[in-house]
Design an enzyme around this catalytic site. Structure first.
Site, short mmCIF file in Angstrom:
data_model
loop_
_atom_site.label_atom_id
_atom_site.label_comp_id
_atom_site.label_asym_id
_atom_site.label_seq_id
_atom_site.Cartn_x
_atom_site.Cartn_y
_atom_site.Cartn_z
N LYS A 9 -32.86 35.00 36.79
CA LYS A 9 -32.91 34.66 35.37
C LYS A 9 -31.62 33.93 35.02
O LYS A 9 -30.53 34.34 35.46
CB LYS A 9 -33.03 35.92 34.50
CG LYS A 9 -32.92 35.67 33.00
CD LYS A 9 -33.05 36.97 32.22
CE LYS A 9 -32.72 36.77 30.74
NZ LYS A 9 -33.64 35.83 30.07
N ASN A 191 -24.88 30.83 35.59
CA ASN A 191 -24.23 30.94 36.89
C ASN A 191 -23.56 32.29 37.11
O ASN A 191 -22.62 32.40 37.89
CB ASN A 191 -23.20 29.80 37.06
CG ASN A 191 -23.82 28.44 36.90
OD1 ASN A 191 -24.88 28.15 37.47
ND2 ASN A 191 -23.19 27.58 36.11
N ARG A 192 -24.03 33.30 36.41
CA ARG A 192 -23.50 34.67 36.52
C ARG A 192 -22.03 34.77 36.11
O ARG A 192 -21.38 35.77 36.41
CB ARG A 192 -23.67 35.21 37.96
CG ARG A 192 -25.13 35.36 38.39
CD ARG A 192 -25.88 36.34 37.46
NE ARG A 192 -27.21 36.67 37.95
CZ ARG A 192 -28.32 36.03 37.58
NH1 ARG A 192 -28.25 35.01 36.74
NH2 ARG A 192 -29.49 36.40 38.04
N LEU A 193 -21.50 33.76 35.43
CA LEU A 193 -20.15 33.84 34.88
C LEU A 193 -20.24 34.39 33.46
O LEU A 193 -19.97 33.71 32.47
CB LEU A 193 -19.47 32.47 34.91
CG LEU A 193 -19.20 31.90 36.30
CD1 LEU A 193 -18.54 30.52 36.20
CD2 LEU A 193 -18.30 32.85 37.10
N SER A 214 -16.50 38.42 35.27
CA SER A 214 -17.90 38.83 35.37
C SER A 214 -18.22 39.40 36.73
O SER A 214 -17.47 39.22 37.69
CB SER A 214 -18.81 37.63 35.09
OG SER A 214 -18.59 36.62 36.03
#
Length: 214
Positions: A9, A191-193, A214
């Site tokens: 996601k 970007n999961r940051l 993160s």
């Protein structure tokens, strides 16, 4: 075994920046909460997970409903003799968490639990529907019960007994106030940051604000 490694996601709905947040976490919680409860696809914005350390030494989490919050902290109600009540009596350090996936936000609150004053518990109990009041009396929460029939029969007996009468709050049922010591706000980002902002209560009762990786 089902492989979930391909679940993906992208989080792109908002951001959380130091330049736009208040100095007090309760003010930011208030802002996020009202933004969430205005959404059509969120049924219970006040649903939160409370984690406790049980008397057996194991952590346990379950969902309860937030009923009030202010500058002092966060209030919910339960049976004091329940598993969570016994855990809090043994160790009042707890963790609350809210997850609102539709707006890609999470809040994690570390705090210390204490019982609310008697009048606060009384006032809330009096505001509950009759069925909820009787349910609080009928259920020995977390205790083993022979069958659902036993609970339903006890409820029917209570309905007859209290027909036309005031229903008093059981002495073992009431509120807990969670006084926050640390509040972390999580906003999903690409970007999961992800954005993670943590408020930590200091000895002078001011809040230290830190960004976490993160």
């Amino acid at each position: 075994m089902k492989d979930l490694s391909n679940y993906r996601k992208s989080y792109e709905k908002s951001e959380l920046l130091e330049t736009t947040i208040p100095e007090d976490p309760i003010n930011l919680f208030n802002r996020w909460f009202h933004e969430t409860e205005d959404l059509d696809d969120v049924d219970e914005a006040n649903a939160m997970t409370i984690s406790t350390i049980g008397v057996d030494g194991f952590p346990k989490s379950r969902v309860v409903l937030l009923k009030k919050f202010n500058e002092e902290g966060f209030i919910f109600y339960t049976n004091y003799d329940s598993e969570k009540g016994q855990a809090i009596a043994n160790n009042p350090n707890v963790c609350l968490s809210f997850f609102w996936p539709s707006i890609e936000r999470q809040i994690i609150i570390k705090g210390i639990a204490e019982k609310t004053p008697t009048n606060v518990s009384d006032n809330y109990f009096d505001s509950r529907p009759t069925g909820s009041k009787l349910g609080a009396i009928a259920s020995d929460q977390s205790r083993v019960v022979a069958s659902r029939f036993v609970l339903e029969e006890k409820l029917r007996e209570l309905e007859q007994y209290y027909d036309g009468k005031d229903i008093p709050r059981p002495s073992n049922w009431g509120g807990y106030l969670i006084r926050p010591q640390e509040v972390e706000f999580w906003q999903g980002r690409p970007n999961r940051l992800h954005d993670r902002i943590r408020y930590k209560l200091q000895n002078d009762f001011n809040w230290k604000i830190e960004r976490l990786s993160s």
